[in-house]
Design an enzyme around this catalytic site. Structure first.
Site, mmCIF file in Angstrom:
data_model
loop_
_atom_site.group_PDB
_atom_site.id
_atom_site.type_symbol
_atom_site.label_atom_id
_atom_site.label_comp_id
_atom_site.label_asym_id
_atom_site.label_seq_id
_atom_site.Cartn_x
_atom_site.Cartn_y
_atom_site.Cartn_z
ATOM 1 N N GLU A 14 7.220 -1.588 -4.706
ATOM 2 C CA GLU A 14 8.208 -0.673 -5.289
ATOM 3 C C GLU A 14 7.763 0.791 -5.221
ATOM 4 O OE1 GLU A 14 10.158 -2.679 -5.138
ATOM 5 O OE2 GLU A 14 10.586 -3.995 -6.810
ATOM 6 N N GLU A 44 1.098 7.120 -4.629
ATOM 7 C CA GLU A 44 1.259 8.497 -4.171
ATOM 8 C C GLU A 44 2.702 8.969 -4.369
ATOM 9 O OE1 GLU A 44 -2.395 6.901 -2.816
ATOM 10 O OE2 GLU A 44 -0.370 6.088 -2.526
#
Length: 390
Positions: free
Chosen positions: A369, A373
């Protein structure tokens, strides 16, 4: 009337439900986990057992055939399921979530044909967003060309969970020539041998064994316009807001549950293992590991519940909290599983010990999901623009 038949759960009934889930996870769930690890395949019996227990329709509203359990309370159940095998958690997580993306924008015919059967466990829908040559948002390259009542779909998707065995792909594409969010469309594409559709089984993974994953190729594959969810231009809204926002909170809670299992295994081992005539649980270094894990888990769990309640209430910062909770929970899980494995010493590296599987499975949440980052970008932009404050 069983606990799961109740439309509204009071706290006592909910605690019984949690106990039922925990008993299943530690009993039949563990048997299925061992079978999956031995064969690399999720047996059909697992899906049927989850369906029979009503575990696939926990979060959906009654009008769709679900149990209407509030999101934050449902996550308490996800926490328990996540102590089991990752493929078991994945089934419960995905099926209890994809209806959110579909329901608001579906026609009544689509609800009857796909959404309600999905909640019932009769139809499996695979969330189909990620591409090999683009990110997972407005830069997607999979396109559709409309001719009358038909879209012609071309492009590639990868890392699609349940993409091999599903009945439908809930897929994001864009109208040819469009850019950004404009022109994005969400389609319910049947996995039924359509012309120009190629399904490649890509299920050999480090962890989360048994869950099938697909690479999909489309070359002018015909999809009826009637299979579109919502309107043209709403595709990204359907996929991101309808599914990914709450799903990120659910994945964050799955990190909490798996971390709790790692801690449980570490404590059990520490109380059993002796060196130089002394249980390692009595050694300060081991106690420090376990203390840090306890605090790490408790802190992450509190943020996840906070994010879940923000989603329930429709709070303005629900999206940012969704990303923040996943960001924190994923990093927590990395630390906790690493220390739990270290408590086991070299023995933990062998497949005969459950911590080995937990350690492998934990790595998947780092990109599930959306990578950490990406979550940091979402949170960081909200902070610097003043969209959120502490």
């Amino acid at each position: 009337m069983t606990v799961l038949d109740m439309a509204v759960l009071d706290d006592a009934a909910f605690q019984l439900l949690k106990a039922d889930v925990d008993a299943w996870v530690r009993g039949p769930g563990e048997d299925f986990a061992n079978q999956i690890e031995a064969t690399g395949i999720v047996p059909p019996e697992l899906f049927l057992d989850l369906k029979a227990h009503g575990f696939l329709g926990l979060a959906a509203p009654e009008r769709l055939g679900g149990k209407d359990i509030p999101f934050s309370r449902y996550l308490e159940l996800m926490e328990i399921f996540s102590r089991s095998h990752a493929s078991i958690r994945m089934l419960v997580h995905v099926i209890n979530g994809t209806w959110r993306a579909m329901d608001e924008f579906a026609t009544e015919a689509q609800r009857d044909q796909i959404v309600r059967p999905s909640v019932a466990g009769d139809v499996l829908v695979a969330f189909t967003l990620t591409e090999a040559t683009a990110g997972t948002g407005a830069d997607i390259r999979t396109t559709v060309r409309r001719e009358g009542d038909t879209y012609y779909l071309s492009g590639e998707k990868q890392l699609i969970t349940f993409g091999v065995k599903c009945d439908y792909w809930l897929l994001l594409a864009r109208l040819e020539g469009s850019t950004g969010q404009d022109g994005t469309v969400a389609l319910l594409v049947p996995n039924a041998g359509l012309p120009g559709a190629e399904v490649i089984d890509d299920s050999e993974t480090m962890g989360v064994r048994g869950t099938d994953h697909a690479i999909l190729h489309f070359d002018n594959t015909p999809v009826p316009v009637a299979n579109r969810l919502g309107e043209e231009g709403q595709g990204l809204t359907i996929m991101l807001g309808g599914f990914l926002l709450p799903s990120r909170v659910s994945v964050a809670m799955s990190c909490v549950g798996l971390a709790e299992r790692a801690q449980e295994l570490a404590v059990e081992y520490a109380n059993r293992r002796e060196t130089f005539g002394k249980k390692i649980a009595d050694r300060q270094a081991i106690q420090f590991y376990l203390a840090e894990n306890y605090a790490d888990i408790a802190a992450a769990r509190a943020l996840v519940i906070h994010a879940a309640k923000a989603f329930e209430e429709g709070a303005a910062d629900a999206g940012v909290l969704s990303s923040a909770s996943k960001m924190i929970a994923v990093d927590m899980l990395t630390r906790v599983t690493d220390k739990a494995l270290q408590v086991h010493g070299g023995s933990g590296y062998w497949k005969r010990n459950p911590i080995e599987r937990v350690y492998r499975d934990a790595r998947a949440q780092r990109f599930e999901e959306g990578t950490n980052e990406i979550q940091k970008l979402i949170v960081g932009r909200a902070v610097v623009t003043g969209a959120v404050t502490n």
